[in-house]
Design a protein around this motif. Structure first.
Motif, PDB file in Angstrom:
ATOM      1  N   GLY A  55      45.069 100.368  15.957  1.00 35.78           N
ATOM      2  CA  GLY A  55      46.563 100.095  15.657  1.00 35.78           C
ATOM      3  C   GLY A  55      47.159  98.455  15.789  1.00 35.78           C
ATOM      4  O   GLY A  55      46.179  97.783  16.255  1.00 35.78           O
ATOM      5  N   LEU A  56      48.060  98.206  15.104  1.00 35.51           N
ATOM      6  CA  LEU A  56      48.433  96.647  15.233  1.00 35.51           C
ATOM      7  C   LEU A  56      50.052  96.910  15.553  1.00 35.51           C
ATOM      8  O   LEU A  56      50.678  97.729  15.060  1.00 35.51           O
ATOM      9  CB  LEU A  56      48.371  96.190  13.841  1.00 35.51           C
ATOM     10  N   THR A  57      50.545  95.794  16.096  1.00 40.94           N
ATOM     11  CA  THR A  57      51.975  95.572  16.251  1.00 40.94           C
ATOM     12  C   THR A  57      52.236  94.123  16.709  1.00 40.94           C
ATOM     13  O   THR A  57      51.308  93.349  16.819  1.00 40.94           O
ATOM     14  CB  THR A  57      52.712  96.511  17.348  1.00 40.94           C
ATOM     15  N   GLY A 108      46.608 105.713  18.311  1.00 39.57           N
ATOM     16  CA  GLY A 108      46.802 105.364  17.083  1.00 39.57           C
ATOM     17  C   GLY A 108      47.433 104.095  16.796  1.00 39.57           C
ATOM     18  O   GLY A 108      47.403 103.165  17.730  1.00 39.57           O
ATOM     19  N   ASP A 109      48.181 103.967  15.779  1.00 39.29           N
ATOM     20  CA  ASP A 109      48.748 102.426  15.405  1.00 39.29           C
ATOM     21  C   ASP A 109      50.206 102.467  16.232  1.00 39.29           C
ATOM     22  O   ASP A 109      51.209 103.338  16.334  1.00 39.29           O
ATOM     23  CB  ASP A 109      49.297 102.698  13.873  1.00 39.29           C
ATOM     24  N   ILE A 110      50.208 101.259  16.836  1.00 39.73           N
ATOM     25  CA  ILE A 110      51.467 101.025  18.083  1.00 39.73           C
ATOM     26  C   ILE A 110      52.365 100.285  17.426  1.00 39.73           C
ATOM     27  O   ILE A 110      52.523  99.718  16.343  1.00 39.73           O
ATOM     28  CB  ILE A 110      50.581 100.312  18.950  1.00 39.73           C
ATOM     29  N   SER A 111      53.344 100.252  18.392  1.00 39.76           N
ATOM     30  CA  SER A 111      54.787  99.591  17.779  1.00 39.76           C
ATOM     31  C   SER A 111      55.319  98.662  19.053  1.00 39.76           C
ATOM     32  O   SER A 111      55.380  99.104  20.281  1.00 39.76           O
ATOM     33  CB  SER A 111      55.951 100.422  17.410  1.00 39.76           C
ATOM     34  N   GLY A 205      49.025 103.729   9.577  1.00 40.89           N
ATOM     35  CA  GLY A 205      49.721 102.743  10.236  1.00 40.89           C
ATOM     36  C   GLY A 205      51.092 102.421   9.672  1.00 40.89           C
ATOM     37  O   GLY A 205      51.341 102.875   8.519  1.00 40.89           O
ATOM     38  N   GLY A 206      52.307 102.100  10.507  1.00 42.07           N
ATOM     39  CA  GLY A 206      53.581 102.141   9.885  1.00 42.07           C
ATOM     40  C   GLY A 206      54.153 100.680  10.908  1.00 42.07           C
ATOM     41  O   GLY A 206      53.600 100.278  11.846  1.00 42.07           O
ATOM     42  N   ASP A 207      55.074 100.205  10.101  1.00 40.24           N
ATOM     43  CA  ASP A 207      55.910  99.007  10.695  1.00 40.24           C
ATOM     44  C   ASP A 207      57.175  99.006  10.048  1.00 40.24           C
ATOM     45  O   ASP A 207      57.422  99.632   8.764  1.00 40.24           O
ATOM     46  CB  ASP A 207      55.511  97.705  10.817  1.00 40.24           C
ATOM     47  N   GLY A 253      45.619  99.823  11.126  1.00 38.94           N
ATOM     48  CA  GLY A 253      46.555  99.450  11.432  1.00 38.94           C
ATOM     49  C   GLY A 253      47.567  98.644  10.624  1.00 38.94           C
ATOM     50  O   GLY A 253      47.040  97.826   9.771  1.00 38.94           O
ATOM     51  N   LEU A 254      48.881  98.487  10.966  1.00 42.24           N
ATOM     52  CA  LEU A 254      49.441  97.658  10.065  1.00 42.24           C
ATOM     53  C   LEU A 254      50.662  97.239  11.023  1.00 42.24           C
ATOM     54  O   LEU A 254      51.447  97.978  11.998  1.00 42.24           O
ATOM     55  CB  LEU A 254      50.308  98.784   8.900  1.00 42.24           C
ATOM     56  N   THR A 255      50.993  95.662  10.956  1.00 44.34           N
ATOM     57  CA  THR A 255      52.131  95.118  11.360  1.00 44.34           C
ATOM     58  C   THR A 255      52.667  94.002  10.487  1.00 44.34           C
ATOM     59  O   THR A 255      51.856  93.523   9.689  1.00 44.34           O
ATOM     60  CB  THR A 255      51.958  94.919  12.968  1.00 44.34           C
TER      61      THR A 255
HETATM   62 CA   LIG Z   1      51.989  99.312  13.763  1.00 41.18          CA
END
Ligand SMILES: [Ca+2]
Length: 286
Positions: A55-57, A108-111, A205-207, A253-255
């Protein structure tokens, strides 16, 4: 030999294999997709790749990443220089052992929100999804966790992102998602579903930024897609289709951050399914 000992031996052997193959890792230049101008293509190999495989943030200044090796009980968080990609801080045992013992071995993908990293953590059978809060400064667990209503999460919790403007945390199932699920940010109780205009799948992932939710989809075939979701209408639109040039790449991941001109910068991690993670950064031209 006990099961845990076998797992540990396997982990060590696997680590050696990664080290050997890591020497031969190659950085593949991405094809510039429509709407995306390629800014950076940063490669992480061997142990560094473990820290950013999921994941990414970002907090506007730094990137934060997550990753794990379940066989070695490693659940990882890292703090990364947004411009150079240098890993500045690492935590290789982010999820406390009491949760690992219960099977919670996957982040998973973080925030990022308000000094915390909101991390979606799932158990092995993917039955009882949680969100755990980590201190973004130290990357340490804060002692705060929420058990989420699993009604609409049949296959774990692959990603989450905070919408502070409206007071929600969004997530979705990984496979065949017809809805985005909104939880109340205050206590992460279930709030509502956002029915989507089209089904999305392999949601990695999401942002959420400037009133729009973006998701990173590990679509099959030649392209990996980023899509935008209107949180009021559920309308799904294509933002960019990234040409993988035939590489067997799993996108993760996505940020999204902003540059000095207010342009959106998309940060995406791609995993080559072996030993390399690429951090790809794009300016959104759309
Ligand atoms: Ca993210």
């Amino acid at each position: 030999m006990t099961a845990s000992a076998i797992k540990k031996y396997f982990g060590v052997i696997w680590g050696i294999i990664l080290l050997i193959f890591g020497l031969f890792a190659k950085n593949v230049e991405p094809v510039q997709p429509e709407n995306f101008e390629v800014l950076n293509n940063i490669m992480y190999i061997v142990d560094d790749a473990v820290y950013c495989g999921q994941g990414l943030t970002n907090d506007g200044t730094y990137l934060y990443s997550s990753g794990s090796i379940a066989s070695m009980y490693m659940t990882c968080l890292a703090k990364i220089d947004m411009n150079t990609g240098e890993i500045l801080k690492k935590n290789m045992g982010a999820v406390p052992f009491e949760f690992i013992q219960k099977g919670y071995d996957h982040i998973g993908d973080i925030s990022y929100y308000n000094g915390y990293i909101y991390a979606p953590v799932e158990d092995l059978p993917e039955e009882y999804p949680m969100v755990m809060l980590f201190d973004a400064e130290t990357l340490e667990y804060t002692g705060i966790y929420y058990e989420l209503d699993p009604t609409y999460l049949p296959d774990g919790i692959p990603w989450c992102t905070v919408d502070a403007e409206n007071g929600y945390l969004y997530t979705s199932p990984f496979h065949d998602a017809d809805n985005i699920i909104a939880f109340n940010l205050s206590d992460l109780s279930f709030s509502h579903l956002i029915p989507l205009s089209e089904q999305i799948t392999r949601v990695q992932g999401g942002d959420f930024i400037d009133g729009t939710l973006y998701v990173n989809l590990d679509t099959s075939g030649q392209y990996r897609e980023v899509k935008a979701i209107n949180i009021h209408t559920g309308e799904v639109t294509l933002v960019a289709a990234r040409d993988m040039q035939g590489a067997d790449t799993e996108t993760e991941g996505l940020t999204i951050s902003k540059d000095a001109d207010g342009k959106l910068i998309f940060h995406i991690t791609d995993y080559d399914r072996k030993f390399t993670v690429f951090l790809r950064q794009y300016k959104y031209l759309g």
